[in-house]
Scaffold this active site. Structure first.
Site, PDB file in Angstrom:
ATOM      1  N   GLU A 105     -11.339  28.830  39.080  1.00 44.79           N
ATOM      2  CA  GLU A 105     -12.056  28.450  40.299  1.00 44.79           C
ATOM      3  C   GLU A 105     -11.317  28.924  41.548  1.00 44.79           C
ATOM      4  O   GLU A 105     -11.702  28.619  42.664  1.00 44.79           O
ATOM      5  CB  GLU A 105     -12.316  26.937  40.341  1.00 44.79           C
ATOM      6  CG  GLU A 105     -11.107  26.062  40.096  1.00 44.79           C
ATOM      7  CD  GLU A 105     -11.454  24.579  39.994  1.00 44.79           C
ATOM      8  OE1 GLU A 105     -12.540  24.170  40.414  1.00 44.79           O
ATOM      9  OE2 GLU A 105     -10.610  23.827  39.493  1.00 44.79           O
ATOM     10  N   ASP A 147     -16.061  25.727  43.417  1.00 43.16           N
ATOM     11  CA  ASP A 147     -14.852  26.082  44.165  1.00 43.16           C
ATOM     12  C   ASP A 147     -14.660  27.589  44.245  1.00 43.16           C
ATOM     13  O   ASP A 147     -14.234  28.101  45.269  1.00 43.16           O
ATOM     14  CB  ASP A 147     -13.625  25.416  43.533  1.00 43.16           C
ATOM     15  CG  ASP A 147     -13.507  23.971  43.987  1.00 43.16           C
ATOM     16  OD1 ASP A 147     -13.763  23.703  45.169  1.00 43.16           O
ATOM     17  OD2 ASP A 147     -13.175  23.102  43.151  1.00 43.16           O
TER      18      ASP A 147
HETATM   19  C1  PEP Z   1     -16.235  23.566  40.319  1.00 38.62           C
HETATM   20  O1  PEP Z   1     -15.404  23.675  41.219  1.00 38.62           O
HETATM   21  O2  PEP Z   1     -17.138  24.381  40.113  1.00 38.62           O
HETATM   22  C2  PEP Z   1     -16.198  22.406  39.408  1.00 38.62           C
HETATM   23  C3  PEP Z   1     -16.941  22.347  38.335  1.00 38.62           C
HETATM   24  O3  PEP Z   1     -15.396  21.390  39.748  1.00 38.62           O
HETATM   25  P1  PEP Z   1     -15.687  20.319  40.906  1.00 38.62           P
HETATM   26  O4  PEP Z   1     -17.098  20.504  41.356  1.00 38.62           O
HETATM   27  O5  PEP Z   1     -15.414  18.994  40.278  1.00 38.62           O
HETATM   28  O6  PEP Z   1     -14.677  20.728  41.944  1.00 38.62           O
HETATM   29 MG    MG Z   2     -13.584  22.477  41.283  1.00 36.57          MG
END
Ligand code: PEP
Ligand code: MG
Length: 568
Positions: A428, A452
């Protein structure tokens, strides 16, 4: 035609049942203190008995987590502070109904002013309970929705949580309300009950009367009262089509997800708590692709959750997955996710700061509790551990070594740990996507966190409305990073998944299939529609599509390409 806010999907056609709640008019004549106290005590007893009765009836149609609304109501009605404050007011010489109203209004105001969505929702519970209490003090009758015994569409000013919970799905075809938004209690309950509903439909109460014919379209938000024959025919056809499509999706429930030319992918679910496993199972997910464990930490109010509490939660999820893989993400706290019992030093850019794996590698005491709980739970199913926000190979190696050392420690203590635990990472941060082929020498798998990854690639805060236009999952730059990650994983014989919102986006599915994504993780309700799309696509053709998409210049060019292969 009236227009309201669409909540879900489905069409209801039927007779209007107008839910008219009694109007509260406070008593004018002065009650003496003893009389007021007695009136209040009796009304309170009746209120509690009413809620218990409604809960009992609702138990036949609702799931345990939906029934929890009534426990919240009972707790509220039995809260000694609520009661004491009302009694104190009565003792000051205020009438019972006035006293109950003042205390309730004060509490509703307090909860509504809170930032947290959870507490805001509690305001609806207090409104519900205090309305019932006031009616009972004033001797007013509250209509009993559970006594409806013919097929109707309910039209109401507002549907309280107890109203929705009393609905018998056999007779309630759907409902329309004057007030409420997409995330209102009524809307959420409609989705949980699988009922078509339109909320926030201004003017609907005045526009219809008991027994009128009504059509509601929960997808468009359209409401038609006393429709013409043509309208009836049109919506009857739409309703049939919707039911057929829904039914067709059920056929896919236990089916694998295989493209028309025989390429299989895995469709798995994102969860935030063991409670979500009901939905995972009901929607035919092939496992859990992301368990966001930070909710366990955020729900706790005074301290980090203990090893025992965590062990119990992980064990439930693993057992309920019945041998299907469960990818548990280690603590991803920081950024916008704060804890009431842990002080973060102020930072200029918390999203780029001390968070997730960075914090865990620094505070091994916190990390240790979670890793021990996970490893202990590993014998109850097929566990995979995934680290969030990995930027460098050293971070990954350190985190993995920490898990292996903790495993040794547990084995020495005589605790059993599974021998078959995959250890992977979220991709990410662009740095890890670019170096994915090297990361893949150490990680058993990747899961691309597009929420992210897009935020960091575009340098656009995912919380900011103003730069929301830069959330472009289909931008060729993002697609190239995704391709690098998938190819990197495959170069070392690893698998690659995706657990950001893009993983369940119908517009992204064709390109992701073409790029060779192995696992798609999404909210459970999106599983069947995504399975339908992927099983209708040809992998080879999608490879060509992805090849073209990677050469596009803009997101809209990619969208056009995708639209040409998606039928509706
Ligand atoms: C993301 O960043 O895509 C993810 C799945 O984590 P979160 O949305 O919890 O940051
Ligand atoms: Mg994330």
């Amino acid at each position: 035609m009236l227009k309201g806010i669409a909540t879900s999907s489905g069409i209801a056609i039927g007779k209007v049942y107008k839910l008219e709640q009694p109007k509260i008019v406070l008593s004018q004549s002065k009650q003496n203190k003893e009389e007021a106290l007695k009136l209040f005590e009796k009304a309170m007893e009746k209120t509690i008995a009413d809620i218990e009765r409604i809960k009992e009836r609702a138990a036949a149609t609702l799931r345990p987590e939906e029934l929890a609304i009534f426990d919240a109501h009972l707790m509220m009605a039995q809260d000694p502070e609520f009661k004491d404050q009302i009694i104190a007011k009565i003792n000051e010489g205020i009438n019972a109904d006035q006293a109950a109203k003042e205390v309730s209004d004060m509490m509703i105001g307090m909860f509504e002013a809170m930032d947290d969505a959870y507490f805001k929702e509690r305001a609806a519970d207090i409104k519900d309970v205090s309305f019932r209490l006031l009616c009972n003090i004033l001797g007013l009758n509250i209509p009993d929705l559970s006594s409806i015994d013919e097929e109707v569409v309910i039209v109401a000013e507002e549907m309280t949580p107890s109203d929705t919970a009393q609905l018998n799905k056999k007779y309630a075809l759907g409902f329309v309300t004057e007030i409420g938004g997409k995330t209102s209690h009524a809307a959420i309950m409609a989705v949980a009950l699988g009922l078509p509903a339109v909320v926030g439909c201004t003017g609907v109460m005045a526009a219809c009367k008991h027994g009128d014919k009504i059509i509601l379209d929960a997808k468009s938000g359209d409401v038609i009262i006393n429709p013409s024959d043509e309208e009836l025919k049109l919506y009857e056809e739409k309703r049939q089509k919707f039911l057929e499509e829904k039914e067709a999706l059920q056929v896919l429930l236990d089916k694998p997800t295989i493209s028309t030319d025989g390429h299989q992918v895995e469709l798995v679910a994102n969860i935030g708590s063991p409670k979500d496993m009901d939905n995972v199972i009901a929607n035919g997910a092939e496992g859990v692709g992301l368990y966001r464990t930070e909710f366990l930490y955020m729900e706790s109010t005074d301290d980090f959750p203990s090893e025992e509490d965590q062990f119990e939660a992980y064990k439930v999820v693993l057992e309920r997955a019945q041998g299907k893989r469960v990818v548990v993400r280690t603590l991803d706290i920081g950024g916008d996710k704060k804890l009431p019992y842990f002080e973060f030093d102020p930072e200029m850019n918390p999203f780029l700061g001390y968070r997730a794996i960075r914090l865990c590698l620094d505070r091994k005491d916190i990390f240790k509790t979670q890793v021990r709980a996970l490893l202990r739970a590993s014998v109850y199913g097929k566990l995979a551990i995934m680290f969030p926000m990995i930027a460098t190979i050293d971070e990954f190696k350190n985190a993995k070594q920490f898990v292996l050392d903790t495993k040794e420690e547990l084995l020495k203590e005589g605790v059993k740990v599974s021998d078959d635990i995959e250890i992977g990472m979220m991709v990410e941060i662009p740095a890890s996507a670019v170096l994915a082929d090297e990361f893949a020498k150490y990680a058993d798998f990747f899961s691309i966190g597009t929420n992210d990854l897009i935020q960091y690639s575009m340098a656009a805060d995912r919380m900011s409305e103003k730069v929301a236009y830069l959330y472009q999952p289909l931008n060729p730059s993002i697609l190239r990073l995704i391709k690098m990650t998938i190819d990197g994983a495959h170069s070392q014989g690893r698998w690659c998944g995706m657990c950001g919102e893009m993983g369940g986006d119908p517009m992204a599915a064709p390109v992701l299939l073409g790029l060779g994504l192995d696992e798609f993780s999404m909210s459970a309700t999106k599983i069947l529609p995504t399975r339908k799309i992927i099983t209708s696509l040809n992998k080879k053709e999608m490879e060509e599509l992805a090849g073209k998409a990677l050469k596009c210049h803009t997101e809209s060019e990619v969208s056009e390409l995708v639209k040409s292969v998606l039928k509706d």
